[in-house]
Design a protein around this motif. Structure first.
Motif, PDB file in Angstrom:
ATOM      1  N   LYS A 175      -4.876  -3.459  13.121  1.00  0.00           N
ATOM      2  CA  LYS A 175      -5.668  -2.271  12.818  1.00  0.00           C
ATOM      3  C   LYS A 175      -5.195  -1.597  11.549  1.00  0.00           C
ATOM      4  O   LYS A 175      -4.034  -1.706  11.175  1.00  0.00           O
ATOM      5  N   ASN A 176      -6.099  -0.848  10.938  1.00  0.00           N
ATOM      6  CA  ASN A 176      -5.650   0.114   9.941  1.00  0.00           C
ATOM      7  C   ASN A 176      -5.274   1.401  10.661  1.00  0.00           C
ATOM      8  O   ASN A 176      -5.915   1.781  11.652  1.00  0.00           O
ATOM      9  N   GLU A 187       0.821  -1.203   0.000  1.00  0.00           N
ATOM     10  CA  GLU A 187       0.000   0.000   0.000  1.00  0.00           C
ATOM     11  C   GLU A 187       0.863   1.264   0.000  1.00  0.00           C
ATOM     12  O   GLU A 187       0.496   2.286  -0.595  1.00  0.00           O
ATOM     13  N   ASP A 230      -3.065   6.038  15.547  1.00  0.00           N
ATOM     14  CA  ASP A 230      -4.120   5.058  15.849  1.00  0.00           C
ATOM     15  C   ASP A 230      -5.359   5.866  16.241  1.00  0.00           C
ATOM     16  O   ASP A 230      -5.434   6.413  17.352  1.00  0.00           O
ATOM     17  N   ASN A 262      -5.389   5.060   6.660  1.00  0.00           N
ATOM     18  CA  ASN A 262      -6.279   3.901   6.744  1.00  0.00           C
ATOM     19  C   ASN A 262      -5.726   2.668   6.029  1.00  0.00           C
ATOM     20  O   ASN A 262      -6.346   2.093   5.143  1.00  0.00           O
ATOM     21  N   ALA A 263      -4.510   2.282   6.422  1.00  0.00           N
ATOM     22  CA  ALA A 263      -3.879   1.096   5.833  1.00  0.00           C
ATOM     23  C   ALA A 263      -3.137   0.343   6.931  1.00  0.00           C
ATOM     24  O   ALA A 263      -2.847   0.905   7.995  1.00  0.00           O
ATOM     25  N   PRO A 264      -2.842  -0.910   6.707  1.00  0.00           N
ATOM     26  CA  PRO A 264      -2.095  -1.667   7.724  1.00  0.00           C
ATOM     27  C   PRO A 264      -0.701  -1.056   7.913  1.00  0.00           C
ATOM     28  O   PRO A 264      -0.090  -0.609   6.946  1.00  0.00           O
ATOM     29  N   ASP A 283      -3.287   5.591  10.174  1.00  0.00           N
ATOM     30  CA  ASP A 283      -2.762   6.634   9.297  1.00  0.00           C
ATOM     31  C   ASP A 283      -1.246   6.701   9.524  1.00  0.00           C
ATOM     32  O   ASP A 283      -0.762   6.422  10.622  1.00  0.00           O
TER      33      ASP A 283
END
Lengths: 370, 370, 370
Positions: free
Chosen positions: A241-242, A202, A265, A225-227, A244
């Motif tokens: 979680k995803n 990503e 987070d 909003n990504a791993p 920033d």
């Protein structure tokens, strides 16, 4: 920190073009004369003590020790009398004593005593170099001593602050400092060279911009909003979680590259942070045009006493940086030994930050030579 | 032996001065072309036999063997036909036979036979070098053969005389013969480099004078009523006494340095000598400008059959000379690899004898090329 | 195959003469620029597969792999972007993917994809080299690609024919291809360098003639009614007989030397051959002016399934060729390191075939440089 007027959109496909080497002469490469008017790391602070040590820096052998009061001293590792390496002598009081004829040098380089003669002439001295401690590192100035302003030593406050905890390591590498800088400011190689640590798929699509500030170059990236990548997510225990993610990487000086990463987070569990911060510090000093001394630090702002996290960060950093080391040594070997005529160095839009740093290095190197 | 008009008082503090390298061009150093018109040691006599051996001398590969009557032969170790190293062939009768095509060379270098052809042309020959045995050593002349007068081989009678007994050893060293000579004629480094063997504190204050005789340089020192150094006092069993001591060190030729030490026991016990004599012989031959072959002998004039003294002298000499070897190799490494600009070679009054020898070597080297 | 007008009687003692190097400038030697317009072996065919391999050929690093359909591909082992060695990447489909930034190259060298940008400029490509399989070997053309006619690949039919069986081996040697050719076409060294394998005393007296055919040089020898050499007689089980023997050795191209030997048994036992044939193939490719890659084959036309004969031929060939390897490496070391002035390269009548080949190589090398 980035001025809009300087920001370059890096995914503009219209920019890329073949860049012939003759035009590229304005970019530093492995053959460019080394920049001497710069504070470089010469040692970890704890390496320099009462027992002299030597290290080759910018093609010069330097011997280092500390006075009785703890001040670091750096001298040319060559007695001006008969070229004996002073590191093979010994420290007596504040003086370094040559092991061949007992010539004694003060920290300022003046010869204070030569046992075989009664008086030493005033011009008997060895070259010294400005040297200073900062946090865990000791810095040296190998250029014009009149320009050696200690205020120019890069500030790396996270290395000394109690709010940050660091792991560290180092390599002696057969590469050049230009390639090292270009590699560090380039993040498009992450998925290929570092698939197991920092190179998440990503992140390759994260936005990127670049800018200059004086003789510094920095890039900024953001991915929402990504791993998280394992190297940051695992120690924070947020891999499920995803998040920033922001990142700034900076060509600070010919001697230093830093990166600052933050993981946000947005839904933290009770008593856990909502932001995890990391500073990565890369200090490297040319031994020659084809080899460097390299010290790195990976610093974080949470759970400073957790030695399991220390171990994880040290291992993951060593793995990732060693992948760079291997790649840069392979490239240096190709560049130095392959004899096929090479007309072009092809460059593309994502290479712009590296080329900006190489242009600065070229200008600095040329301006020193007048 | 010293003419007063030539003697230089060495502790005159007015003499020392910084000697810029441009003026110092008249002194030989590691880069000066090697002196070829000189007899050099090429081997211990017992190394040269019926099985050919090779050694690089003054940048030339030389093969050596003995004829049936025992005469030593030295040839260029390169067949003039296709450059095969002749040392890989074999000796047949008095001839050296090439291992590639069987070309046979007489001791005078002429090709006497080539199996593949019926007649060998008169110009088929390999270069030979004048060579001669003297005592335990074999000597070679790598320069103009018309000047190779065997009367010029330095006389070292103590090495062959039944009144002297010797121990011997050798090293292959990465240094230059100029630095080796300068180190040997300089005794002010004894207390620093050799504190455990020849460097007693009292000796540092001994009087010293220097002189030249033709192309030789010698220094003389005298010290009365002081403890002897261990290397001379222990084997004579006089460490409990004060003695008088004289010493002459001599730059004999580019190939040889000798020293003669005498210890005077003014109150000898019955049946013991009142004088103990030592000759120290240093023979060394440039392999190249940066490496030498080195053979040393330490000879004494008493208790020649005492193998315990032999063992002691061999061990103590090896230790002292290895300290020189290490120091000279460190210096050579600095000189060859450090790239810092070096404007001056500082010299002081006690360096005069070494500089006198270096001036002679420079003149000899230049006159050969004139 | 030999035209009488070209044949040179090689034992004419009137021919030999000293050949000064200035006149000899017309003969190639180790310093002559490498001939590039030639098909050279780059690998055994089975070495080149889906996993890329690299090898330095004529001073250029080359990476090789096969496409999905089995076609060999050769590229410059240097990404045109940042000089990463492509052999450290991976093959995907028919493309070679750089391991640094994922740049993908088609077999024709064009860059088809670079992940960090959307479109790749048309001039993004890596240099490729013509490459082709023939029998057990793969061949490459490192010169002007417009001249790379596959019909010029030397025909070595015995290596692919079911009527011949071969053993094979190879060396990486520190010598030059000129010396290797001169050694192979010269058989007068057999009794000295190979007394245990091919160097029978009677063979030294065999008649010999030499001739040229275009850019090829061959010698022919014949010896009747004499014992066979062990390497040919033992596997045929005819060591107890006298036989007739013919031999042709041929400088085929700068890349290839072949030999064809026949042993005639004039009184064969029932069901045994009256002629035993051997082809020896020497393929070698300069890595540089001072090192070569070397592949050899020893082929026979009888008892192809006998693995004992295979083992014998492999061992005897390895021994004989290793004797050449050792000799050529010794010579290269002498030529590169000995500094003695060398005015002459002496040559004799039996050296004519080698000199003829060296004259051809010199002409080819010079004509490429226009």
């Amino acid at each position: 920190m980035i001025h809009a007027s300087q920001a370059i959109p890096l995914n503009d496909e219209a920019i890329f073009d073949a860049m012939p080497m003759e035009e590229g002469g304005q970019f530093a490469n492995h053959a460019t004369p080394l920049i001497r008017n710069c504070w470089y790391v010469c040692a970890r602070r704890d390496e320099v003590g009462r027992q002299p040590i030597s290290r080759r820096l910018l093609d010069t052998d330097v011997v280092m020790y500390r006075t009785q009061s703890g001040q670091p001293v750096a001298m040319h590792n060559r007695c001006p009398h008969r070229a004996f390496p002073l590191v093979k002598g010994r420290v007596e009081g504040d003086r370094l004593v040559c092991g061949y004829h007992g010539m004694e040098f003060e920290p300022d380089g003046l010869c204070a005593h030569l046992p075989a003669v009664s008086h030493v002439p005033a011009n008997a001295c060895v070259q010294t170099y400005p040297i200073a401690d900062r946090g865990p590192l000791t810095w040296i100035w190998m250029g014009d001593p009149n320009l050696a302003d200690e205020a120019l030593i890069p500030e790396l406050p996270w290395l000394a602050s109690p709010e940050w905890g660091s792991v560290t390591g180092g390599f002696h590498i057969k590469t050049d400092y230009v390639s090292m800088h270009e590699n560090l400011i380039d993040q498009t190689h992450f998925p290929f060279l570092h698939p197991g640590t920092v190179g998440t798929p990503e992140y390759a699509r994260a936005s990127m911009s670049a800018a200059t500030e004086g003789n510094q170059v920095m890039i900024n990236r953001r991915l929402d909003n990504a791993p998280p990548p394992g190297i940051y997510g695992k120690p924070a225990d947020i891999m499920h979680k995803n998040v920033d993610r922001t990142s700034e990487a900076r060509f600070v000086s010919p001697a230093v590259h830093t990166a600052h990463a933050q993981i946000f987070d947005n839904y933290p569990e009770p008593s856990k942070p909502s932001v995890y911060g990391y500073y990565i510090t890369h200090c490297f000093t040319p031994e020659s045009n084809h080899s460097i001394h390299y010290w790195w630090f990976n610093s974080r702002d949470y759970r400073l006493d957790d030695t399991d996290i220390d171990d994880f960060m040290r291992d993951a950093s060593t793995q990732a940086y060693y992948e760079d080391v291997e790649a840069l040594e392979w490239i240096m070997d190709v560049v130095l030994t392959d004899k096929e005529a090479q007309q072009f160095e092809l460059s593309f839009a994502p290479d712009k930050p590296g080329l900006m740093a190489r242009r600065i290095m070229h200008r600095l190197a040329m301006s020193e030579r007048g």
